[in-house]
Design an enzyme around this catalytic site. Structure first.
Site, PDB file in Angstrom:
ATOM      1  N   CYS A 443       0.849  -1.192   0.000  1.00 13.71           N
ATOM      2  CA  CYS A 443       0.000   0.000   0.000  1.00 13.71           C
ATOM      3  C   CYS A 443       0.885   1.242   0.000  1.00 13.71           C
ATOM      4  O   CYS A 443       0.587   2.233   0.674  1.00 13.71           O
ATOM      5  CB  CYS A 443      -0.926  -0.001   1.210  1.00 13.71           C
ATOM      6  SG  CYS A 443      -2.133  -1.336   1.211  1.00 13.71           S
ATOM      7  N   SER A 444       1.968   1.179  -0.743  1.00  9.12           N
ATOM      8  CA  SER A 444       2.938   2.267  -0.788  1.00  9.12           C
ATOM      9  C   SER A 444       2.899   2.951  -2.146  1.00  9.12           C
ATOM     10  O   SER A 444       2.577   2.343  -3.170  1.00  9.12           O
ATOM     11  CB  SER A 444       4.346   1.728  -0.520  1.00  9.12           C
ATOM     12  OG  SER A 444       5.313   2.727  -0.721  1.00  9.12           O
TER      13      SER A 444
END
Length: 724
Positions: A443-444
């Site tokens: 989730c970067s």
């Protein structure tokens, strides 16, 4: 087992949900800013500990508010899920407004006039944010709510100093020229906060207890209408996610209503962000009929249950196939492991097993992983692509990033440490020889955690496998998802699947690393023989080169044969036949000077050798069927006779055993040979003269040589003209 038929009563709010042990009001009703009733003491206490462990420390020269030196405090245990989430949200907001809250305490002289211990200043900061958000209205308690003495003492300090604190807040707004404190935040933080307030609600259907059609029927019977896209969501509506068919999307304002319905309390509909559901759906699409899954990284029990339910649903038709979902939990405490098992059991998952060992210690020899085919790797990341990171951090227990996320920036040192661990995990995942695919999901929004990690892992795996042709490399494969709302962009063939943060969803990154299929090498027959000769399989059949031993043996034979020869060469005909079990020789010699002598030597009676040796003069003849010889049968016969003019050597007393060599059996088919009258009768006793020449003459019928005879009959030889 599936749930009962669709019933609109499933959407009727539950009076007392089974999961709630506290009578506190729903947290979703306490986030509007007005009309709030406050939180239970346990929520304030947990939020203060989270803030104490994660707040940034200023240099001593600039530190006017001291929170104490203690760090890494254990979190108070709260079983209620909603209270737990509320405490994280309160701590995160306090971190975002830490500078403003400290200015209020300094401007009001609270930190100088009130004798409050330093270890309670974190609790005061948390309660100060909550009170200003509620317009400094007093908190109301509910029934027999548990009272925490520490919270009660801090609240009494606050109430005595409430007027001065409220005035200081007003002066700070005037100083910054804003009407509300939200405008004081950095632009990136404000943008994320605005997106998080409007994010739709994503929920996946637990196919172990219901089905997508049943849940949709329940919603429609309760007055919900289904729309085609997320942009059309408004009011009592829902739609199906364009990437994952088992995910339903609702407007954000329905969150409180859905949390109190039977669909959620019965675990038929599970609220979880979409970025957590993409990985399980990708694994389900890549998993073969017989294969297990290994999950590694940061995820909640909901993600594990989602993966397990999708796999069971996929193999529902095959009763004999029971895939297992293995979960690495080496980095989790015993309490977290027990919580994960309880969550999985509540969802109805029975195909989940925990692995307490460290992932780096697992390898192909592990008996549990013999059917492992797909690895889902969701490593610790910066969560920088998420607009509401509190839910992720609260579920995964990784509170170290709260400080950075509250300011919407990640320290470079922390980013490098995260990327190093991610590379270590993915490198080890690619070493499992039976794994067909590795799904890497974060989730970067940083390339250091996404594309660069995957690219370096592929290069590293390729470098380690050089010189090992039997192993196949991994390659990037397109994700199993499509991008209908970006059809003009060539995303379907893009090796990476990326979603940018927006008002409709959080951002995420997903890559599929699949094992390359083994290439079929087509070899010519000559290449097969060369490769077989190189390995010694065919004993160098078809090869013109001799080994060192063969060359040495050939030289010895040549030396022995040359010894005692005359100046003229001799010709011989010999037929050799050997096998692996026995070795022998059979020799028959025909001599025109003294007659033919039939001699036979056999060590085990199977290999035979025939030699034709006349005496001194050498005659080289090549016999073949010719058109001029009409009386001879038309058969192609090629023979080479080597005649050496020397008397036969007497047999040795003890024949030397020749060097035995294991050869591949070869079947030689020779044309039939009929022996004619070779020598005239008068020469059978006197012997043949060196100047005489003889040739074969076809007899009227074939002459058989009896084995008991020492030579040919007198009529078998006929004098004739020379051949040359």
């Amino acid at each position: 087992m599936l749930a009962s038929p669709a019933n609109s009563e499933d959407l009727i709010p539950v009076d007392k949900p089974a999961d709630h042990s506290s009578p506190a009001a729903s947290p979703e009703l306490q986030t509007t800013g007005q009309g709030q009733l406050g939180f239970p003491d346990r929520v304030y206490l947990l939020a203060s500990v989270i803030f104490q462990n994660n707040h940034p420390e200023k240099p001593a020269a600039h530190r006017l508010v001291n929170y104490g030196k203690e760090r890494g405090l254990p979190l108070p245990e709260i079983k209620d899920e909603e209270m737990h989430r509320t405490a994280y949200e309160l701590a995160f907001k306090t971190l975002k407004y830490q500078e403003l809250l400290e200015d209020i305490m300094i401007d009001s002289y609270f930190s100088l006039t009130q004798p409050m211990p330093d270890d309670q200043m974190s609790l005061f900061a948390v309660m100060l944010y909550d009170f200003q958000d509620r317009k400094f209205l007093p908190r109301e308690r509910h029934g027999e709510e548990e009272i925490v003495q520490e919270v009660k003492d801090v609240e009494s300090y606050f109430l005595r100093f409430k007027t001065k604190l409220e005035a200081s807040l007003a002066r700070c707004r005037i100083k910054h020229g804003v009407l509300s404190i939200e405008h004081i935040l950095p632009e990136s933080v404000k943008r994320k906060q605005q997106r998080s307030s409007s994010l739709p609600l994503y929920a996946w259907v637990n196919t172990l207890k219901s089905s997508v059609d049943d849940v949709q029927s329940v919603l429609k019977s309760a007055g919900f209408s289904q729309v085609k896209s997320i942009g059309e969501l408004d009011g009592q509506t829902f739609c199906q996610d364009p990437h994952c068919g088992d995910i339903l999307v609702f407007p954000a304002q329905l969150k409180a209503q859905l949390y109190t319905t039977k669909l959620l309390s019965d675990h038929r509909l599970i609220i979880e962000d979409k970025s957590c559901s993409l990985g399980p759906n990708a694994v389900c699409a890549l998993l073969p009929e017989e294969g297990d899954v290994l999950m590694l990284g940061c995820f909640s029990g909901l993600t594990v249950s989602h993966t397990a339910s999708l796999i069971v649903e996929k193999h529902k038709a095959s009763s004999n196939v029971k895939p297992t979902v293995y979960v690495c939990v080496s980095d989790r405490t015993n309490a977290q492991r027990e919580e994960l098992q309880q969550a999985v059991a509540a969802m109805g998952s029975k195909n989940v097993k925990l692995i307490p060992e460290v992932f780096q210690s697992l390898d192909n020899r592990d008996k549990r992983l013999q059917k492992l085919r797909v690895i889902l790797l969701t490593p610790r990341c910066s969560v920088s692509a998420v607009s509401n990171p509190v839910e992720f951090i609260q579920e995964n227990g990784d509170t170290d990033l709260l400080q950075d996320l509250s300011q919407s920036s990640i320290a470079q040192s922390k980013l490098e440490a995260l990327a190093a661990q991610q590379r270590k995990d993915i490198d080890h995942a690619l070493k499992f020889s039976k794994v067909l695919a590795v799904v890497y999901s974060t989730c970067s929004s940083y390339k250091e955690e996404n594309e660069e990690v995957v690219s370096r892992a592929l290069e590293q795996a390729k470098a380690e496998q050089e010189g090992e042709p039997k192993r196949t490399n991994f390659r990037l494969s397109p994700s199993p998802f499509s991008i209908p709302d970006h059809a003009e962009r060539p995303m379907k063939t893009h090796p990476f699947f990326m979603l940018e943060p927006s008002e409709q969803r959080n951002g995420c990154f997903l890559a599929v690393l699949s094992r390359e299929p083994e290439s079929v090498v087509k070899e010519t027959p000559n290449e097969v023989l060369i490769r077989a000769n190189a390995k010694g399989i065919l004993d160098r059949i078809g090869s013109k080169q001799l080994t060192t031993k063969e060359q040495h043996r050939h030289t010895n034979r040549t030396t022995k044969t040359t010894h005692g020869r005359t100046a003229q060469p001799h010709l011989s005909v010999s037929v050799h036949s050997r096998n692996q079990e026995t070795m022998g020789s059979y020799s028959t010699t025909l001599c025109g000077h003294q007659g033919f002598t039939n001699r036979r030597q056999s060590s085990e009676g199977k290999a035979k050798e025939m030699r034709l040796q006349p005496s001194k003069n050498t005659v080289s003849s090549s016999f073949s069927s010719s058109k001029s010889e009409s009386s001879a049968p038309k058969k192609s016969i090629t023979a080479v006779l080597n005649t050496t003019a020397r008397p036969p050597a007497p047999p040795p007393a003890h024949p030397r055993t020749p060097h035995q060599e294991v050869l591949t059996p070869v079947a030689l088919v020779l044309p039939p040979v009929h022996f004619p009258d070779f020598f005239p009768p008068q020469l059978s006793r006197t012997g043949c003269s060196p100047s005489l020449h003889y040739k074969w003459r076809p007899p009227p019928q074939s002459v058989h040589l009896p084995r008991s005879s020492g030579g040919l009959s007198k009529d078998a030889l006929v004098k004739s003209r020379p051949l040359f």
